[in-house]
Scaffold this motif. Structure first.
Motif, PDB file in Angstrom:
ATOM      1  N   PRO A  88      33.618 -15.353  66.962  1.00  0.00           N
ATOM      2  CA  PRO A  88      32.632 -14.296  67.223  1.00  0.00           C
ATOM      3  C   PRO A  88      31.301 -14.495  66.501  1.00  0.00           C
ATOM      4  O   PRO A  88      30.257 -14.094  67.002  1.00  0.00           O
ATOM      5  N   GLU A  89      31.299 -15.102  65.316  1.00  0.00           N
ATOM      6  CA  GLU A  89      30.072 -15.204  64.530  1.00  0.00           C
ATOM      7  C   GLU A  89      29.243 -16.425  64.911  1.00  0.00           C
ATOM      8  O   GLU A  89      28.035 -16.330  65.121  1.00  0.00           O
ATOM      9  N   ARG A  90      29.863 -17.588  64.981  1.00  0.00           N
ATOM     10  CA  ARG A  90      29.111 -18.829  65.211  1.00  0.00           C
ATOM     11  C   ARG A  90      29.424 -19.468  66.558  1.00  0.00           C
ATOM     12  O   ARG A  90      28.915 -20.544  66.866  1.00  0.00           O
ATOM     13  N   GLY A  91      30.264 -18.821  67.353  1.00  0.00           N
ATOM     14  CA  GLY A  91      30.722 -19.444  68.583  1.00  0.00           C
ATOM     15  C   GLY A  91      29.599 -19.831  69.527  1.00  0.00           C
ATOM     16  O   GLY A  91      29.667 -20.881  70.182  1.00  0.00           O
ATOM     17  N   HIS A  92      28.531 -19.018  69.608  1.00  0.00           N
ATOM     18  CA  HIS A  92      27.468 -19.313  70.559  1.00  0.00           C
ATOM     19  C   HIS A  92      26.762 -20.631  70.231  1.00  0.00           C
ATOM     20  O   HIS A  92      26.275 -21.331  71.118  1.00  0.00           O
ATOM     21  N   VAL A  93      26.719 -21.003  68.924  1.00  0.00           N
ATOM     22  CA  VAL A  93      26.105 -22.279  68.550  1.00  0.00           C
ATOM     23  C   VAL A  93      26.961 -23.435  69.036  1.00  0.00           C
ATOM     24  O   VAL A  93      26.457 -24.418  69.611  1.00  0.00           O
ATOM     25  N   PHE A  94      28.277 -23.350  68.841  1.00  0.00           N
ATOM     26  CA  PHE A  94      29.179 -24.404  69.289  1.00  0.00           C
ATOM     27  C   PHE A  94      29.154 -24.518  70.829  1.00  0.00           C
ATOM     28  O   PHE A  94      29.199 -25.622  71.378  1.00  0.00           O
ATOM     29  N   THR A  95      29.073 -23.365  71.487  1.00  0.00           N
ATOM     30  CA  THR A  95      29.026 -23.394  72.958  1.00  0.00           C
ATOM     31  C   THR A  95      27.777 -24.117  73.450  1.00  0.00           C
ATOM     32  O   THR A  95      27.832 -24.928  74.389  1.00  0.00           O
ATOM     33  N   ASP A  96      26.642 -23.847  72.815  1.00  0.00           N
ATOM     34  CA  ASP A  96      25.411 -24.518  73.227  1.00  0.00           C
ATOM     35  C   ASP A  96      25.517 -26.025  73.028  1.00  0.00           C
ATOM     36  O   ASP A  96      25.096 -26.808  73.899  1.00  0.00           O
ATOM     37  N   ARG A  97      26.089 -26.470  71.883  1.00  0.00           N
ATOM     38  CA  ARG A  97      26.223 -27.911  71.655  1.00  0.00           C
ATOM     39  C   ARG A  97      27.217 -28.517  72.641  1.00  0.00           C
ATOM     40  O   ARG A  97      27.009 -29.634  73.126  1.00  0.00           O
ATOM     41  N   LEU A  98      28.278 -27.774  72.954  1.00  0.00           N
ATOM     42  CA  LEU A  98      29.263 -28.270  73.910  1.00  0.00           C
ATOM     43  C   LEU A  98      28.643 -28.468  75.288  1.00  0.00           C
ATOM     44  O   LEU A  98      28.955 -29.433  76.004  1.00  0.00           O
ATOM     45  N   LEU A  99      27.721 -27.588  75.696  1.00  0.00           N
ATOM     46  CA  LEU A  99      27.132 -27.650  77.031  1.00  0.00           C
ATOM     47  C   LEU A  99      25.976 -28.646  77.135  1.00  0.00           C
ATOM     48  O   LEU A  99      25.811 -29.294  78.176  1.00  0.00           O
ATOM     49  N   HIS A 100      25.202 -28.790  76.064  1.00  0.00           N
ATOM     50  CA  HIS A 100      23.927 -29.468  76.230  1.00  0.00           C
ATOM     51  C   HIS A 100      23.734 -30.719  75.375  1.00  0.00           C
ATOM     52  O   HIS A 100      22.858 -31.519  75.698  1.00  0.00           O
ATOM     53  N   THR A 101      24.460 -30.876  74.277  1.00  0.00           N
ATOM     54  CA  THR A 101      24.225 -32.029  73.401  1.00  0.00           C
ATOM     55  C   THR A 101      25.050 -33.208  73.894  1.00  0.00           C
ATOM     56  O   THR A 101      26.283 -33.128  73.969  1.00  0.00           O
ATOM     57  N   ARG A 102      24.366 -34.295  74.233  1.00  0.00           N
ATOM     58  CA  ARG A 102      25.030 -35.462  74.795  1.00  0.00           C
ATOM     59  C   ARG A 102      24.509 -36.734  74.135  1.00  0.00           C
ATOM     60  O   ARG A 102      23.366 -36.811  73.685  1.00  0.00           O
ATOM     61  N   GLY A 103      25.403 -37.737  74.102  1.00  0.00           N
ATOM     62  CA  GLY A 103      25.015 -39.056  73.644  1.00  0.00           C
ATOM     63  C   GLY A 103      24.627 -39.944  74.812  1.00  0.00           C
ATOM     64  O   GLY A 103      25.099 -39.754  75.939  1.00  0.00           O
ATOM     65  N   ARG A 104      23.755 -40.913  74.545  1.00  0.00           N
ATOM     66  CA  ARG A 104      23.279 -41.789  75.615  1.00  0.00           C
ATOM     67  C   ARG A 104      24.419 -42.626  76.191  1.00  0.00           C
ATOM     68  O   ARG A 104      24.475 -42.906  77.396  1.00  0.00           O
TER      69      ARG A 104
END
Length: 849
Positions: free
Chosen positions: A111-127
């Protein structure tokens, strides 16, 4: 506003790999291997201490110049760094990174930090490669939200088994006890200190450095127990074989609830590492058995934990990661926007949004927030983490004060340095130090912002240095309070059997078990450390009795060797001491000059064969000391035993010995001695004076002090003279070696010097009356009255001059003196000096009468 869906360019990249499974499956180790296999990359971790731990590992592989550490409070960024270890919030968004990994991705449901992890899961990618690490419960969400994802399931390396409830005193070594409040953590640690020597403490409220120090103490085996909150379940790699739950419920910030099975498994999974099996259970007698807070696992919970079967996650928390900054109203609207997919849920109001909404209503704070850049800067200030955990209201006040300084530009270096210095105080208790560390962590975060602080690098270094000092102090306080190293060593080495304790003695005399002091040797007596708990005392005494005889034997050999040296020992009152410690006591013997020695009781631990050898060596030293200081008296005794001395000389010598080498002439009966006997007296160094017979060698500080100690053993209390033996002392009762002179006492050899001077003046006067100059007496400190009393005792008589006529003038005539031999003393032994009825010479005295 960013879309949650990846772009076409993202979809064209290499597919995402999700490595899912329970704890102890090697997921993080795999991610480190893949990171190092690529030309560049980054891994995001949920905790700063995990990022730091992996940073140290990667530095050993790639070199410090090529690796960066990026967290909210610490940034180590070499210019050419290609591999980045970060907290999730600080992960760089760089499309040029070849590899990207997200650790503990299931925290997207937090509940506290989940939205940050969700954003990285959706958008942060390696080349070239992207890796998501997490629990198997995340699989449905990953498949629904990440196109073309490759899911890899990894089994646990070891078995996790439930063993039921155990009392705290029965918890096995290498165990972790998990509690859910600071008060309960402290209570558990305190009990373990009493039962098992102590425990390391790990809580989320501790600074990362303090947590690392406590974990390192546990890992090094200094303590066998760890007491922690549920922070232990987040990626800490520990050598734990058993996890004991002090409770199964916690307060999550909104309500008091029972842990989910996934949370239980995350914590219990700390038991057993690699291929070493682990166990978990609860603490017996820790609370009620109600369904919502009972300390016992339900059967279905045990099954789920042992078999790693948990309900899958059905939603992840989401919040707009790239809101618009047109105005504060638009910003708040975007942050509260509902998610675009059913798999996503709106995140509960976080502290940053709560602070933003509070301050947005205060016109004096937000009046200057105008324009996109200003709104964005204000939001960055509101996003400052609440390290102090004091709530939105208190944190909002701190943010408002910070914004008042920042809206004008940079924070001044002097202002920041002063704020950091205010926290630089390593004194205080645990709670005080925790508060200071939380405050300085806020400033460490602030100094990491390149557009907030002047002299950023210098201020960041200051903040880190203060946090380090405070963390060291907090670690020391925790160790002092919750660790009894002595008990830990005893339990580990002996297990209750004193024969197993490795005992040695330090140069300072401390008795050590594995370098841990359990007491010290006071001479040959073992003294238990006064801080030792009562339960340890029996074991400590048993250990001393088992191991110390060997140590004491070696020490006794040293004492025997010291007794062969003239200055090896010392006499202090009635004790024989070695290096200031008593080893024997003097007791009355056959005569004053023949005392006996009794060994101290502490030497009773010596072997029976060694005690007589030691006693003989000490007797020899004492006899040598008496011979060196009181040798002339010993020669008097030897002469008294000779048959040629005769009864009169024998009686005189014995009385002279009884007087400590001094005998009044009126008691000596010299008229009974013939010339041969008088010659024997001279050869024995006995000086015959006008008033006394004395042995000059005895009238020295050492011999006189020793004589007084020996006489005191027989119950007599002679007045001891001052150590430096002045010629004259103020005393109505003369000390040993002195003669009374009015209100003073003069040493007998000095008295003889004055009387010899007077007799020389008498002889020079040729029978006429003569004056005597008191200058020599006054130079010795003898008053005129004392000088006159001394002269009268020696037979001198004073004649005062007639007073001048009434009309006459001039100095008064000096007193004139003459001399008449004193009347001879009765030819009998004085009653005052009669030997005691049970003395060695009582029979001889009776015959003389």
């Amino acid at each position: 506003m960013a879309s949650f869906m990846p772009s076409r360019a993202d979809r064209d990249r290499a597919p995402v790999k999700a490595v899912l499974g329970p704890t102890n499956t090697g997921k993080t180790h795999l991610a480190i291997e893949r990171l190092c296999a690529h030309s560049s990359g980054a891994i995001g971790f949920p905790l700063r201490l995990l990022a730091r731990e992996v940073y140290d590992r990667v530095c050993k592989i790639k070199g410090e110049a090529n690796v960066a550490l990026i967290t909210g409070e610490e940034r180590i960024e070499p210019p050419n760094a290609r591999w980045h270890l970060c907290t999730v919030e600080a992960m760089p968004s760089r499309p040029d990174l070849a590899f990207v990994a997200l650790d503990e991705a299931q925290l997207a449901a937090d509940p506290e930090r989940g939205h940050v992890f969700t954003d990285r899961l959706l958008h942060t990618r390696g080349r070239e490669e992207t890796m998501l690490l997490g629990s198997a419960t995340l699989e449905p969400m990953v498949r629904a939200l990440v196109p073309n994802v490759e899911v890899v399931s990894r089994p646990r390396f070891s078995t996790l088994s439930h063993v039921g409830a155990k009392k705290l005193s029965r918890i096995p070594p290498r165990s972790a006890i998990v509690a859910f409040s600071a008060e309960q953590v402290y209570a558990m640690a305190e009990m373990l200190r009493r039962f098992r020597g102590g425990a390391a403490v790990v809580m989320g409220a501790l600074s990362p450095q303090t947590r690392n120090a406590q974990v390192a103490m546990y890992q090094a085996g200094e303590v066998d127990y760890l007491v922690a909150t549920d922070a232990i379940g987040m990626g800490l790699n520990l050598d734990v074989t058993h996890v004991a739950f002090a409770g199964l419920s916690k307060y999550d910030g909104h309500r008091h609830r029972r842990l989910t099975t996934a949370e239980m498994a995350q914590i219990a999974g700390r038991a057993g590492r690699h291929h070493k099996d682990g166990t978990f259970g609860t603490l017996a007698g820790m609370g009620s058995r109600s369904s919502d807070s009972g300390p016992e696992f339900a059967d279905e919970e045990v099954y789920a934990i042992e078999e790693h079967r948990f309900p899958p996650l059905t939603r992840l928390f989401w919040r707009e990661a790239e809101p618009r900054f047109d105005s504060l109203t638009t910003l708040i609207e975007d942050l509260e926007r509902p998610p675009p997919r059913a798999e996503l849920a709106s995140a509960p109001p976080a502290i940053d949004l709560a602070v933003l909404k509070r301050l947005a209503d205060e016109t004096d704070v937000t009046s200057a927030v105008r324009g996109r850049a200003s709104v964005q800067r204000f939001w960055q200030v509101c996003s400052l983490p609440d390290f102090r955990q004091q709530g939105a209201e208190t944190h909002a006040r701190f943010v408002a004060r910070l914004w008042q300084d920042l809206r004008q530009g940079y924070l001044g270096a002097d202002y920041v340095a002063q704020a950091i210095a205010q926290q630089d105080n390593p004194s205080g208790d645990i709670d005080t130090l925790q508060g200071r560390i939380a405050a300085v962590r806020s400033w460490a975060y602030i100094t990491q912002r390149p557009d907030w602080v002047m002299a950023r690098e210098e201020m960041a270094a200051r903040a880190r240095a203060v946090e380090t000092r405070l963390s060291d102090a907090l670690h020391a306080r925790l160790t002092e309070r919750f660790v009894n190293r002595r008990t830990t060593v005893l339990m580990r080495k002996a297990g209750g059997d004193a024969s197993l304790l490795p005992v040695r003695i330090s140069e300072a005399g401390a008795v050590l078990v594995d370098d841990e002091p359990i007491g010290h040797l006071d001479g040959f007596r073992f003294v238990i450390d006064p801080l030792a708990r009562a339960a340890d005392r029996k074991l400590l005494l048993a250990a001393a009795e088992r191991h110390l005889p060997g140590i004491l034997t070696a020490r006794a050999d040293d004492l025997i060797a010291a007794a062969a040296q003239p200055a090896g020992l010392a006499l202090e009152n009635a004790a024989l001491t070695w290096n200031g410690l008593p080893v024997a006591r003097l007791e009355p013997g056959k005569s004053v000059l023949e005392p006996r020695l009794r060994l101290e009781n502490a030497l009773g631990l010596l072997p029976a064969r060694q005690r007589p050898l030691l006693l003989a060596a000490l007797d020899g030293w004492l006899a040598g000391r008496i011979g060196a200081d009181l040798g002339p008296l010993l020669r008097l005794i030897e002469a008294a035993r000779a048959t040629e001395s005769g009864p009169d000389l024998r009686a005189l010598l014995l009385r002279l010995v009884a007087g400590g080498g001094v005998l009044g002439r009126e008691e000596a009966a010299l008229e009974r001695l013939d010339s041969r006997q008088r010659d024997m007296l001279r050869r024995l160094s006995v000086r015959t004076g006008a008033l006394d017979l004395f042995v000059p060698a005895i009238l020295k500080p050492g011999p006189i002090a020793l004589w007084c100690r020996l006489v005191a053993l027989r119950g007599e209390t002679p007045a001891a003279p001052p150590h430096h033996l002045p010629p004259v002392v103020a005393a109505k009762v003369p000390p040993a070696g002195y003669r009374r002179a009015a209100a003073q006492a003069i040493r007998v050899d000095m008295a003889e010097k004055l009387l010899q001077t007077a007799h020389r003046r008498r002889i020079a006067a040729a029978g006429k009356r003569y004056p005597l100059d008191p200058a020599l007496a006054r130079s010795m400190g003898l008053a005129t009255a004392g000088y006159a009393a001394l002269l009268r005792a020696a037979g001198f008589r004073v004649h005062m001059a007639r007073p001048l006529a009434e009309a006459a003038h001039g100095p008064p005539a000096p007193p004139m003196w003459d001399w008449r031999p004193p009347r001879a003393a009765p030819a009998r032994l004085p009653t005052a000096l009669s030997p005691p009825p049970n003395g060695a010479f009582a029979a001889l005295a009776e015959l003389m009468r």
